[in-house]
Every structure is written in structure tokens, then in C-alpha cells.
Design a protein around this motif. Sequence first.
Motif, mmCIF file in Angstrom:
data_model
loop_
_atom_site.group_PDB
_atom_site.id
_atom_site.type_symbol
_atom_site.label_atom_id
_atom_site.label_comp_id
_atom_site.label_asym_id
_atom_site.label_seq_id
_atom_site.Cartn_x
_atom_site.Cartn_y
_atom_site.Cartn_z
ATOM 1 N N THR A 99 3.742 8.896 24.648
ATOM 2 C CA THR A 99 4.549 8.106 23.720
ATOM 3 C C THR A 99 6.017 8.456 23.885
ATOM 4 O OG1 THR A 99 2.708 8.082 22.141
ATOM 5 C CG2 THR A 99 4.881 7.451 21.321
ATOM 6 N N LEU A 106 9.659 1.511 21.337
ATOM 7 C CA LEU A 106 8.559 2.391 21.702
ATOM 8 C C LEU A 106 8.135 2.059 23.125
ATOM 9 C CD1 LEU A 106 6.329 2.204 18.488
ATOM 10 C CD2 LEU A 106 8.053 3.937 19.071
ATOM 11 N N GLU A 184 7.478 9.177 15.518
ATOM 12 C CA GLU A 184 6.617 8.795 14.409
ATOM 13 C C GLU A 184 5.502 7.839 14.846
ATOM 14 O OE1 GLU A 184 9.259 7.132 11.566
ATOM 15 O OE2 GLU A 184 10.273 9.044 11.129
ATOM 16 N N ALA A 185 5.324 7.666 16.165
ATOM 17 C CA ALA A 185 4.308 6.755 16.693
ATOM 18 C C ALA A 185 3.436 7.499 17.694
ATOM 19 C CB ALA A 185 4.975 5.545 17.361
ATOM 20 N N GLU A 190 -3.463 3.904 19.373
ATOM 21 C CA GLU A 190 -3.850 2.542 19.725
ATOM 22 C C GLU A 190 -5.120 2.551 20.563
ATOM 23 O OE1 GLU A 190 -2.208 -0.150 18.635
ATOM 24 O OE2 GLU A 190 -0.722 1.077 17.584
#
Length: 427
Positions: A99, A106, A184-185, A190
Motif C-alpha cells: 500500500t 492510493l 490509513e488504507a 481489499e
Amino acid sequence: MPVTPAALAHAEDLADFVAASPSSYHAAAEVARRLEESGFTRLREEDEWPVQAGGRFVVVRDGATIAWTVPTAAVATTPVQIFGAHTDSPGFKLKPQPTTGSRGWLQAAVEVYGGPLLNSWLDRELRLAGRLALADGRVVLADTGPLLRLPQLAIHLDRGANNGLALDKQTETQPVWGLGDPTEADILAELASSAGVSASDIRGYDVVVADSARGAVFGKDRAFFASGRLDDLASVHAGVVALATHDPAAGGPIAVVAAFDHEELGSESRSGAAGPFLEDVLERVYAGLGADGSARRQAYASSWCLSSDVGHSVHPNYAAKHDPVVQPVLGSGPILKINANQRYATDAIGTASWRSWCERAGVATQEFVSNNSVPCGSTIGPITATRLGIRTVDVGIPILSMHSARELAGVSDLHDLTRTAQSFFAG
């Protein structure tokens, strides 16, 4: 050659197969699933295998799979007919700490896998797919569906782009997948969500990027088929369809489909053609027939391998890149691949046998040889011939846009390759 309804149906089935096979791990699982639906028994390498005569079996090792049918009258010296292909394709693979991002975007950290045409991946909706190794020891498949994109820089900001586009493999091939703060991702979340697991349970992963668009038939008389991963899922699909319809009660040789991983990297892995997978399986199959090493080598002496991989059709805009005389074209039949320096394993005896299998199937065939000034690629053919000592012929279908995110084949060629594989399995 006219496109028949059977060829069109075959192409639509290939589109389904490619859609279900965005990674080599998905392809191996889809092969096993299809064959199990056709009556094959799924085996595990950890288990003792049943007596082989009259059986139909499939086994998966990572991103590779091998399936076979054994005639009911098979003995220790019954020869084997191997249809070989590969499950991987050039593209991108997800890095550790995947990430990333900057300036409100992103991004996914990826590295180049094999030798893709990088520019072909621009401005497409892409998916992440592969396998996740979990804390409890399970391995699950994951497929996000459309998630990422590699947006091309606008022509206004690079006026020279049409004079030659060269992408930096590190800084200009990192796809976007969202907006926000990368701290924060988590792109692994996913993947985890698509597999129905928790991101915190992921302990390892092998994940690649794949085009999300479905394969399509188009062109005058519906002659063309475009799809991602035709190199080499077109061959895998042909072999699986042929094997599923092969009846072991009809006699003849042991029929095998061997779909290896990592061909685009040189095949040197436990699931690649240079590894022991095929030899391991054949030893166990022949042991089930009561064969010792000597009997197995007797069988190999009468055996064949068709190494099936895509080859180059003559390109109408770049004809000088091809041999000036030998110029295969889409829609005129599968190709016989020949190279003086053994980049392909085809020889005179293999050529004669290939022509016989094509004639019996009612299929036209073409030859392929490289322009002397253009380096020739290679296949699993020479590797398999070297490992096993089995006569090997390199074949395939002609395509354009090889190693693109979306390649181009002839609808009739796809079906004709399957028909020839059926003839090949008959001995």
C-alpha cells in the motif's frame, strides 16, 4: 478459413476460462474444477494414489496442474502423449508493503513480472488476483475484480509521447486504486474481503495484476478473438477441452495435460517445466501400472510431447520483422514452430508426426520461423525434452500483440488447436 458455430462456442468458453483464471493459481484451480465436473478424480500429492488403469485424474501443485487418463488396457510400457502449456503471463506482481501513494492518491506497489508490453497496461481497469496464505495454515484464492488503473500522462503534459513512449518500471508503473492517505488504507484488506477472510490473518501472498475486461469475438465474419492471458491460457484451455472428451476405454496411449507455472521467468521452480512436477507424476502413474525404471523408459521411447504456446502471426504494419517467406497469419491454422538453434524442440520426425495429427483432425497447419535478425524466444518444449528424453514438438496458435495486456487470436485457430490435441491424444 470460415468460422464455424463450434469455433465460436469454443471461443466463448475460452472467454469464460480466462475470466476465471486471472492468476496461475486460479488457472490451475479452474482446470481441476472443470475436469472434476467431467468425471476426473482430484488427487493430493500427500496421499497414496489409486491403481491407475482406466482412471482419469488431476493434481494441482501451486500454480500448475497435471491431468491424465489411463487406458483400461494400459500396461507398464504403454506410451504417454503429453500436451504441455503454461498458466502464467507477463504483467505485474504485488510487492511486500504493497500500500503506497502520494498527493491524495492510493497506489499499489508492484514489480514487473516477465516481459510485458508495459504501455499496453495503461488506461485499463485492472484486478488483483492470486493466493493468500493464512495464519491457520489455509491457502485461499483472492480476486478483487476491477480495482486498479495505470493512468497515462496526458498528451498536453508530454508532447513527445507519440514519438516514443518509454515507461520507467519503478516510478511510472504503480497503479492507483483509490483516494486518501496510504497510512490509513490497506490494499491487502481489499484482497482479504474478496476471499472472505480477515486481512490480519494474511501471513503471505502471491498476487498479480490482470486485465478485468472479458475476452471478445469481433471483426469481419467474427474472425478475431481478443483477451488477456492468451499466452498461454489459449493452449491450456485447448488441452483441457481435448482431455475432457478423451475416452480411456478407447485404448491408445496415456493422455496427459501438463500446465506449468513460471514459463515467463524461465520455468525454474517446483511448479515450472524445469522442475520435477511432471516427472514426479509420471513416475507415480507408471508405478501404478507395475513399471520399474526400465519399463518406464521403454514407454518414453515411444512417447510424444506437444509443447503448445502462442507464436507470432505476420504483422501487416511490421512485415520486415518477420521471415520474408514463412509468414503465418491468423485464421489459417495452428503453427509448427521451428528453430535451428533448438529454441524450439521440433525436428523432422516431429514435423511429420504433427502433420499427421493435423491431417487426421482435418486441420490446416502453418509453419513459423523467426527472422534471422530478430532473437527467437523459447518454450517449455526444449526443457521437457531435456528432462525426460521424450520426443517433443513445439506448436501453438499465431497471435498479434504478444505479451500485451490484451492479445489477438483467430477464432478458428483456437478451435483447430483443440481438434488437433484430440487427434494427438488418440496416438
